[in-house]
Motif scaffolding. Structure first.
Motif, short mmCIF file in Angstrom:
data_model
loop_
_atom_site.label_atom_id
_atom_site.label_comp_id
_atom_site.label_asym_id
_atom_site.label_seq_id
_atom_site.Cartn_x
_atom_site.Cartn_y
_atom_site.Cartn_z
N UNK A 175 3.08 -0.57 -3.53
CA UNK A 175 4.00 0.20 -2.71
C UNK A 175 4.89 1.01 -3.64
N UNK A 176 4.63 2.29 -3.74
CA UNK A 176 5.22 3.08 -4.82
C UNK A 176 6.71 3.38 -4.64
N UNK A 177 7.16 3.53 -3.41
CA UNK A 177 8.54 3.97 -3.21
C UNK A 177 9.26 3.09 -2.20
N UNK A 195 4.83 10.20 3.39
CA UNK A 195 4.42 8.97 2.72
C UNK A 195 4.78 7.77 3.59
N UNK A 196 3.80 6.87 3.74
CA UNK A 196 3.99 5.62 4.47
C UNK A 196 3.67 4.49 3.50
N UNK A 197 4.61 3.56 3.33
CA UNK A 197 4.53 2.59 2.25
C UNK A 197 4.85 1.18 2.77
N UNK A 198 4.09 0.21 2.25
CA UNK A 198 4.48 -1.18 2.44
C UNK A 198 4.76 -1.78 1.06
N UNK A 199 5.91 -2.42 0.93
CA UNK A 199 6.30 -3.07 -0.30
C UNK A 199 6.88 -4.42 0.05
N UNK A 200 6.12 -5.49 -0.22
CA UNK A 200 6.50 -6.80 0.27
C UNK A 200 6.34 -6.84 1.78
N UNK A 201 7.35 -7.27 2.46
CA UNK A 201 7.32 -7.29 3.93
C UNK A 201 8.12 -6.15 4.54
N UNK A 206 1.92 -4.46 17.10
CA UNK A 206 2.26 -3.34 16.22
C UNK A 206 3.16 -3.85 15.09
N UNK A 207 2.84 -3.41 13.88
CA UNK A 207 3.53 -3.89 12.68
C UNK A 207 4.05 -2.70 11.88
N UNK A 208 5.29 -2.79 11.45
CA UNK A 208 5.84 -1.79 10.55
C UNK A 208 6.02 -0.41 11.16
N UNK A 209 6.34 -0.35 12.44
CA UNK A 209 6.46 0.97 13.08
C UNK A 209 7.79 1.64 12.74
N UNK A 210 7.69 2.89 12.33
CA UNK A 210 8.87 3.70 12.02
C UNK A 210 8.67 5.08 12.64
N UNK A 211 9.71 5.57 13.29
CA UNK A 211 9.70 6.91 13.87
C UNK A 211 10.93 7.67 13.39
N UNK A 212 10.76 8.96 13.13
CA UNK A 212 11.91 9.76 12.72
C UNK A 212 11.50 10.89 11.81
N UNK A 213 12.48 11.66 11.36
CA UNK A 213 12.18 12.83 10.54
C UNK A 213 11.58 13.92 11.41
N UNK A 235 0.84 -1.20 0.00
CA UNK A 235 0.00 0.00 0.00
C UNK A 235 0.88 1.24 0.00
N UNK A 236 0.26 2.35 -0.37
CA UNK A 236 0.91 3.66 -0.31
C UNK A 236 -0.09 4.65 0.27
N UNK A 237 0.31 5.36 1.31
CA UNK A 237 -0.49 6.45 1.89
C UNK A 237 0.37 7.69 1.84
N UNK A 238 -0.10 8.73 1.17
CA UNK A 238 0.71 9.94 1.15
C UNK A 238 -0.18 11.18 1.13
#
Length: 300
Positions: A262-264, A201-207, A183-190, A131-134
């Motif tokens: 997952x675009x990017x 943009x928050x993206x899932x591409x494969x796993x 919780x899955x795919x958690x990223x913090x930063x920026x 998926x892609x959310x931006x």
């Protein structure tokens, strides 16, 4: 930015009398246009962007797009539109505003106590799909945690199914919840700034999950597992649980969700215009019910 849709004639479409509609046999996905401000010619095929120079605008495939809100309208109005025609509610005093906008005529202004709520849809249940959310944000006040997009059960404030927000340190924080409630795919930063447009943009591409700020990859994390199936609405500008509030203070523009792509996965060039969505279906009321029909062009 101009685009010209080129579709086949009746050779690729047949009229099915049993459903009173045209059926696509072999659609031709070709769009001629230009890239960015330097007018370099571009080809968009199926619908990949083959711009060789310039900052490209984006063309989004209709079969993957599940939400697209340009936030365009008249100044000070509470009228919003999703290109995929999903239903939503304005909660509080979210309005379209000409004061600060990224693209188009207006953006959505959130006063710090309001949000948009989009009706539950299986389109937002990603399961194991990419998926892609931006979207674009412009914060007028950096105080406190502020939620950009959320989804989850209003009965459980600590278990959002989808969360993209900034924390009290002004860092981005994004994650989804798995079927096992972890919780899955958690990223913090920026770090986001006050009174400046940022692209998130928050993206899932494969796993692998990725989080981007202004086209730059913040980080990536492995996240094998299925997204928790939810029957709850999607909120823009507020936490999924009412008691948490954590409202957005500022503007949001060009909100898009793509399911299945997952675009990017690395740094990318930001689009310089609104997303353009070409719906290749032959619709009776717009494309006619003859054997020949054309692409439906959604610009606003």
């Amino acid at each position: 930015f101009t685009l010209r849709a080129v579709l086949s004639t009746s050779h690729y479409y047949i009229y099915d009398s049993t459903i009173s509609d045209s059926v696509v046999i072999k659609p031709q996905y070709i769009i001629d246009g230009v890239c960015g401000k330097d007018n370099t010619k571009a080809l968009f095929a199926s619908p990949s962007n083959l711009c060789v120079s310039g900052t490209p605008s984006k063309v989004t495939a209709s079969d993957k797009l599940v939400l697209l809100m340009h936030m365009d309208g008249d100044d000070g109005k509470r009228v919003f539109r999703d290109q995929t025609k999903k239903l939503f509610m304005v909660n509080g005093d979210v309005v379209t505003s000409t004061r600060d906008k990224m693209f188009g005529s207006t953006s959505a202004l959130f006063d710090g106590s309001s949000y948009l709520s989009i009706a539950s849809s299986d389109d937002f249940n990603f399961e194991s799909s990419d998926f892609t959310i931006d979207f674009w944000i412009y914060l007028t006040d950096l105080k406190g945690e502020q939620v950009f997009i959320s989804r989850g059960d209003n009965d459980f404030k600590d278990t959002p199914h989808l969360m993209i927000r900034k924390n009290e340190s002004n860092m981005l924080d994004a994650f989804v919840r798995s079927e096992s409630e972890s919780i899955l795919g958690r990223i913090q930063g920026g770090e986001v700034s006050e009174k400046k447009w940022h692209h998130v943009a928050y993206v899932r591409k494969g796993n692998i999950f990725y989080l981007f700020l202004d086209g730059k990859k913040i980080s990536s994390v492995n996240g094998e597992g299925n997204y928790l199936t939810s029957t709850h609405p999607l909120r823009i500008g507020a936490h999924n649980h009412d008691s948490q509030s954590k409202f957005l203070k500022g503007y949001i523009d060009e909100v898009r969700i793509v399911k299945g792509v997952g675009e990017w996965s690395d740094d990318f060039i930001l689009a310089n215009e609104q997303y353009y969505w070409y719906n290749w279906k032959c619709e009776k009321e717009k494309g006619g019910i003859s054997a020949q029909c054309g692409a439906e062009n959604y610009l606003k």
